[in-house]
Design a protein around this motif. Structure first.
Motif, PDB file in Angstrom:
ATOM      1  N   ILE A  92       4.755  22.139 -44.580  1.00  0.00           N
ATOM      2  CA  ILE A  92       4.769  23.135 -45.652  1.00  0.00           C
ATOM      3  C   ILE A  92       5.031  22.435 -46.992  1.00  0.00           C
ATOM      4  O   ILE A  92       4.415  22.761 -48.000  1.00  0.00           O
ATOM      5  CB  ILE A  92       5.806  24.238 -45.339  1.00  0.00           C
ATOM      6  CG1 ILE A  92       5.316  25.032 -44.115  1.00  0.00           C
ATOM      7  CG2 ILE A  92       6.020  25.161 -46.546  1.00  0.00           C
ATOM      8  CD1 ILE A  92       6.319  26.008 -43.541  1.00  0.00           C
TER       9      ILE A  92
ATOM     10  N   ALA B  65       3.123  32.841 -57.400  1.00  0.00           N
ATOM     11  CA  ALA B  65       3.368  33.039 -55.973  1.00  0.00           C
ATOM     12  C   ALA B  65       3.086  31.722 -55.256  1.00  0.00           C
ATOM     13  O   ALA B  65       1.998  31.162 -55.377  1.00  0.00           O
ATOM     14  CB  ALA B  65       2.473  34.141 -55.425  1.00  0.00           C
ATOM     15  N   ILE B  66       4.094  31.232 -54.563  1.00  0.00           N
ATOM     16  CA  ILE B  66       3.954  29.976 -53.822  1.00  0.00           C
ATOM     17  C   ILE B  66       4.006  30.295 -52.331  1.00  0.00           C
ATOM     18  O   ILE B  66       4.866  31.046 -51.877  1.00  0.00           O
ATOM     19  CB  ILE B  66       5.078  28.992 -54.222  1.00  0.00           C
ATOM     20  CG1 ILE B  66       4.873  28.551 -55.673  1.00  0.00           C
ATOM     21  CG2 ILE B  66       5.120  27.779 -53.278  1.00  0.00           C
ATOM     22  CD1 ILE B  66       5.901  27.580 -56.199  1.00  0.00           C
ATOM     23  N   GLY B  67       3.105  29.724 -51.587  1.00  0.00           N
ATOM     24  CA  GLY B  67       3.113  29.896 -50.138  1.00  0.00           C
ATOM     25  C   GLY B  67       2.524  31.196 -49.632  1.00  0.00           C
ATOM     26  O   GLY B  67       2.962  31.720 -48.610  1.00  0.00           O
ATOM     27  N   PRO B  68       1.511  31.744 -50.324  1.00  0.00           N
ATOM     28  CA  PRO B  68       0.904  32.979 -49.818  1.00  0.00           C
ATOM     29  C   PRO B  68       0.079  32.723 -48.553  1.00  0.00           C
ATOM     30  O   PRO B  68      -0.215  31.586 -48.211  1.00  0.00           O
ATOM     31  CB  PRO B  68       0.013  33.441 -50.969  1.00  0.00           C
ATOM     32  CG  PRO B  68      -0.311  32.215 -51.735  1.00  0.00           C
ATOM     33  CD  PRO B  68       0.844  31.286 -51.560  1.00  0.00           C
ATOM     34  N   LEU B  69      -0.274  33.812 -47.923  1.00  0.00           N
ATOM     35  CA  LEU B  69      -1.112  33.744 -46.719  1.00  0.00           C
ATOM     36  C   LEU B  69      -2.513  33.279 -47.116  1.00  0.00           C
ATOM     37  O   LEU B  69      -3.145  33.872 -47.973  1.00  0.00           O
ATOM     38  CB  LEU B  69      -1.163  35.140 -46.079  1.00  0.00           C
ATOM     39  CG  LEU B  69      -1.990  35.338 -44.814  1.00  0.00           C
ATOM     40  CD1 LEU B  69      -1.460  34.480 -43.678  1.00  0.00           C
ATOM     41  CD2 LEU B  69      -1.972  36.807 -44.405  1.00  0.00           C
TER      42      LEU B  69
ATOM     43  N   PHE C 237     -10.002  30.428 -47.821  1.00  0.00           N
ATOM     44  CA  PHE C 237      -9.473  29.426 -48.745  1.00  0.00           C
ATOM     45  C   PHE C 237      -8.740  28.241 -48.094  1.00  0.00           C
ATOM     46  O   PHE C 237      -8.631  27.180 -48.691  1.00  0.00           O
ATOM     47  CB  PHE C 237      -8.517  30.073 -49.766  1.00  0.00           C
ATOM     48  CG  PHE C 237      -9.216  30.883 -50.810  1.00  0.00           C
ATOM     49  CD1 PHE C 237      -9.901  30.261 -51.852  1.00  0.00           C
ATOM     50  CD2 PHE C 237      -9.199  32.268 -50.770  1.00  0.00           C
ATOM     51  CE1 PHE C 237     -10.554  30.997 -52.823  1.00  0.00           C
ATOM     52  CE2 PHE C 237      -9.852  33.027 -51.735  1.00  0.00           C
ATOM     53  CZ  PHE C 237     -10.534  32.397 -52.765  1.00  0.00           C
TER      54      PHE C 237
ATOM     55  N   HIS D 264      -8.126  24.263 -49.504  1.00  0.00           N
ATOM     56  CA  HIS D 264      -6.816  23.728 -49.897  1.00  0.00           C
ATOM     57  C   HIS D 264      -6.485  22.466 -49.107  1.00  0.00           C
ATOM     58  O   HIS D 264      -5.905  21.524 -49.636  1.00  0.00           O
ATOM     59  CB  HIS D 264      -5.729  24.797 -49.715  1.00  0.00           C
ATOM     60  CG  HIS D 264      -5.832  25.882 -50.744  1.00  0.00           C
ATOM     61  ND1 HIS D 264      -5.673  27.216 -50.457  1.00  0.00           N
ATOM     62  CD2 HIS D 264      -6.120  25.818 -52.065  1.00  0.00           C
ATOM     63  CE1 HIS D 264      -5.834  27.925 -51.561  1.00  0.00           C
ATOM     64  NE2 HIS D 264      -6.109  27.099 -52.547  1.00  0.00           N
TER      65      HIS D 264
ATOM     66  N   PHE E 132       7.341  34.354 -56.626  1.00  0.00           N
ATOM     67  CA  PHE E 132       7.472  34.646 -55.199  1.00  0.00           C
ATOM     68  C   PHE E 132       7.293  33.364 -54.400  1.00  0.00           C
ATOM     69  O   PHE E 132       6.434  32.547 -54.717  1.00  0.00           O
ATOM     70  CB  PHE E 132       6.391  35.671 -54.809  1.00  0.00           C
ATOM     71  CG  PHE E 132       6.263  35.902 -53.327  1.00  0.00           C
ATOM     72  CD1 PHE E 132       7.064  36.839 -52.683  1.00  0.00           C
ATOM     73  CD2 PHE E 132       5.333  35.174 -52.569  1.00  0.00           C
ATOM     74  CE1 PHE E 132       6.941  37.055 -51.316  1.00  0.00           C
ATOM     75  CE2 PHE E 132       5.211  35.386 -51.197  1.00  0.00           C
ATOM     76  CZ  PHE E 132       6.018  36.327 -50.574  1.00  0.00           C
TER      77      PHE E 132
ATOM     78  N   HIS F 206       7.018  32.101 -50.293  1.00  0.00           N
ATOM     79  CA  HIS F 206       7.110  32.199 -48.838  1.00  0.00           C
ATOM     80  C   HIS F 206       7.083  30.774 -48.300  1.00  0.00           C
ATOM     81  O   HIS F 206       6.217  29.988 -48.652  1.00  0.00           O
ATOM     82  CB  HIS F 206       5.924  32.985 -48.263  1.00  0.00           C
ATOM     83  CG  HIS F 206       5.719  32.731 -46.801  1.00  0.00           C
ATOM     84  ND1 HIS F 206       4.651  32.014 -46.312  1.00  0.00           N
ATOM     85  CD2 HIS F 206       6.482  33.052 -45.728  1.00  0.00           C
ATOM     86  CE1 HIS F 206       4.753  31.929 -44.990  1.00  0.00           C
ATOM     87  NE2 HIS F 206       5.853  32.539 -44.610  1.00  0.00           N
TER      88      HIS F 206
END
Lengths: 393, 307
Positions: free
Chosen positions: A94, A208-212, A217, A221, B65, B67
């Protein structure tokens, strides 16, 4: 002004961390890394750094909090070893997939089980595909130098990938060595201020960091990540050049030791390279054209450069301090053999899996490996492609 | 919080997210975000709220945000908060921020429990919100340690010999109170102003705060979508979900039903408890009633209320 000091590897790394002065360190103690974070905690307690030290309850949380701190827009570090690295595993991917420039010393130690606290590379080798840059060090000096360069490498806008700074457990982490450490202000200037482009603590431009990231996409990435890993190669060389101007110490992807005219060569990482140099010297005195390729940058893998350096050697032994259980040799062996195949080099490559769980490897043992290589050249036969070296049958 | 005041707050968790029809996690999140007076960094554990609110390249969050993974939203936000403290201390930033971590009961009671406990113990200035829908709903209704006894889930199915989940739920709110953090509350969205008031207190608290909020999942509870908020009232009236807060060690009851209703009223409205009403399972309902009464009396006692 640098100064000559006598420090253990752990102390040297703690000094590097003090001089880097990260905004956040979130770390959990584990043998043989413990002295590093203890020493650093003292710097925090004594007000010698601006760092917020987060005394997390596990390595999983160490990496998780470091990810949070880095994503927030701060310079964040952690450190670990062995099972601690294993507990971080999920978050390693991650950290790299989120493109966070975290720098983490890893004091290489055997993974359980059975439990063993001593040196081998099973921890870092298992993480070789986690998208982290991996630097290896023969001694405390190199580990210190790598840590400082790693900050610049990771934070470079063409890279934005985390870096593991590896050093051998106990052998390097606990032995006292004489090394040069830079002046605090020189490190401060070299690493500079961390200025991320996008970060959480920016109320004017929330992100927004770490979205689904789904089928539409995710692949792109991952491709960007692969490109960044490729681009890291030039950045690593550029930073090394800059570092040489400051220290007169030279770094590249690997060190070629008496390799130019060598007929037999060993490939090794970390402290074993020092032992191998002594073996090379002895053999050279005896008229054997022996050489060593010491890998510093294992990820990204400098494939073409290594192929070029080994192409004229007649027989190469790769020393792997990790068993991958592929039944086809250790991880470094697989990489080296693969690049030599690509250039159709007329060279035999054999693998020696050695030193697991901290078992020592001595100069005369490495000499015996060189003797094996000479035998291969003489007979044209490879008796054992893969040897578990020094193990009792 | 007064209704007029509440109406003036702005929407920071926007519409257009992909939560199911009738999912109460949405309104709970919306109300909590409205209670924050600063820009915020929101963390979310992997789960329904996360997968429905931030699908690249979209986001339903007006604030920053993050996650990270399933079990580490507390650790992640503790890292963000540590960065904030560090940068502020060094004079590198001025602005005040709120820090919020959201997790479902899976990410909070179970897999994220250690990370939550660590973050609370370390005293980070953050609010952790558990939207408790009583199972792993995102992966298809598997039991958690928050699942009520008797519930039919896909990993505690009601079968021929086993009648749903065998264990009572874990009282996580009490465990959080045992961390001696300054503010803990167990609340429900059928009292939106109470919920916002608790959230406001949590944000204003210096140090860690924990909110446990009951959030109906019509899919998992096998209940009618339009009954989501109403069911949280039934939970309070039957005392299966008592509402209380612990502020600096002081326990206070936040809701006392005028007339305590039997648990059957709660159980009967949800398909997940349907099998309990079959002949031969009467004793399970009796057990649940007994357990609920005991728990309610304990809460009353802790809150200094008359039984």
């Amino acid at each position: 002004m640098s100064s000559k000091v006598a420090l253990t590897g752990n102390e040297a790394l703690a000094q590097a961390m003090r001089q880097i002065n990260p905004d956040v360190v979130a770390a959990y103690p584990i043998t043989p890394q413990t002295a590093m974070v203890q020493t650093f905690s003292q710097f925090v307690a004594d007000g010698e750094v601006d760092t917020e030290y987060v005394t997390v309850e596990s390595e999983h949380s160490a990496m998780s909090a470091t990810v949070g701190a880095s994503a927030a827009g701060s310079r964040a570090m952690t450190a670990t070893a062995a099972n601690g690295l294993a507990l971080m595993w999920e978050i390693l991917y991650i950290a790299s997939g989120t493109r966070l420039p975290i720098v983490m010393p890893v004091v290489n130690r055997a993974l359980s089980g059975p439990i063993n606290i001593h040196c081998d590379h099973s921890d870092a080798m298992g993480a070789r595909d986690s998208g982290w840059i991996q630097l290896y060090a023969e001694n405390a000096q190199e580990a210190y130098d790598n840590a400082i360069q790693a900050i610049r490498i990771s934070e470079h806008k063409d890279v934005l990938l985390p870096t593991m700074v590896n050093l051998d457990g106990f052998i390097t982490s606990h032995a006292v060595e004489s090394l040069e450490i830079l002046a605090d202000e020189d490190v401060k200037e070299f690493v500079g201020e961390y200025q991320p482009e996008n970060y959480l603590l920016n109320a004017d431009n929330p992100i927004a960091i770490g979205p689904l990231d789904l089928q539409d996409f995710y692949f792109e990435h991952k491709m960007q990540q692969a490109v960044a890993m490729g681009d890291a190669k030039q950045v690593i060389l550029d930073i090394a050049k800059e570092y040489k101007e400051l220290t007169a110490r030279e770094y590249g992807f690997f060190e070629s030791y008496k390799l130019d005219d060598a007929e037999v060569a060993i490939v090794a990482l970390n402290s074993t390279a020092g032992t191998a140099k002594a073996a090379v010297n002895n053999l050279r005195e005896a008229g054997v054209k022996a050489g060593l390729l010491k890998i510093r940058v294992y990820r990204p893998f400098p494939a073409e450069e290594i192929a070029d350096a080994l192409k004229d050697i007649k027989a190469v032994a790769v020393l792997d301090r990790a068993e991958s259980f592929s039944t086809n040799g250790g991880p470094v062996f697989a990489d080296i053999r693969s690049v030599l195949y690509d250039i159709k080099a007329n060279v035999e490559v054999v693998d020696y899996i050695y030193g697991l769980g901290g078992r020592d490897i001595k100069v005369e043992e490495i000499e015996s490996i060189f003797n094996d290589l000479q035998e291969i050249i003489k007979t044209g036969q490879v008796e054992n492609r893969i040897t578990h070296f020094g193990v009792r049958q | 919080m007064k209704l007029k005041e509440a109406a003036k707050t702005s929407e920071r968790f926007t519409g257009g997210h992909r939560l199911c029809s009738g999912c109460v996690a949405g309104p709970v999140t919306n109300l909590i975000m409205r209670a924050s007076k600063n820009p915020a960094v929101v963390g979310a554990a992997t789960g329904c709220l996360e997968v429905s609110s931030s699908i690249y390249p979209y986001t339903a969050w007006k604030d920053s945000f993050i996650h990270n993974a399933f079990e580490n939203s507390a650790a992640t936000v503790s890292g963000v908060e540590a960065a904030y403290r560090s940068l502020k201390k060094q004079g590198k930033m001025e602005e005040d921020f709120d820090f919020i971590a959201f997790g479902g009961d899976g990410g909070t009671y179970d897999i994220g429990f250690q990370s939550l406990s660590g973050a609370m113990e370390r005293g980070h200035d953050m609010v952790y919100v558990c939207y408790d829908n009583g199972a792993y709903m995102n992966t298809g209704i598997q039991r958690s340690s928050a699942t009520p006894k008797g519930a039919n889930t896909t990993t505690s199915p009601a079968g021929k010999v086993i009648a749903g989940k065998q264990q009572y739920r874990k009282e996580l709110t009490d465990i959080m109170a045992a961390h001696n953090i300054p503010y803990v509350a167990q609340i429900s969205p059928f009292k939106p102003q109470e919920l916002m008031k608790a959230a406001q207190k949590a944000f204003e608290t210096k140090g860690p705060a924990f909110l446990n909020v009951l959030a109906t999942c019509p899919r998992g509870w096998r209940s009618r979508a339009e009954k989501g908020i109403e069911l949280t009232k039934v939970a309070a009236d039957t005392c299966v979900w008592p509402m209380f807060e612990i502020e600096n060690g002081e326990w206070k009851l936040l809701y006392k039903p005028r007339k305590k209703k039997p648990v059957e009223e709660w159980l009967r409205q949800q398909g997940r408890f349907k099998h309990l009403f079959k002949r031969g399972n009467e004793h399970i309902i009796e057990d649940i009633q007994e357990h609920t009464d005991k728990r309610w009396n304990y809460i009353l006692e802790r809150c200094g209320e008359r039984q």
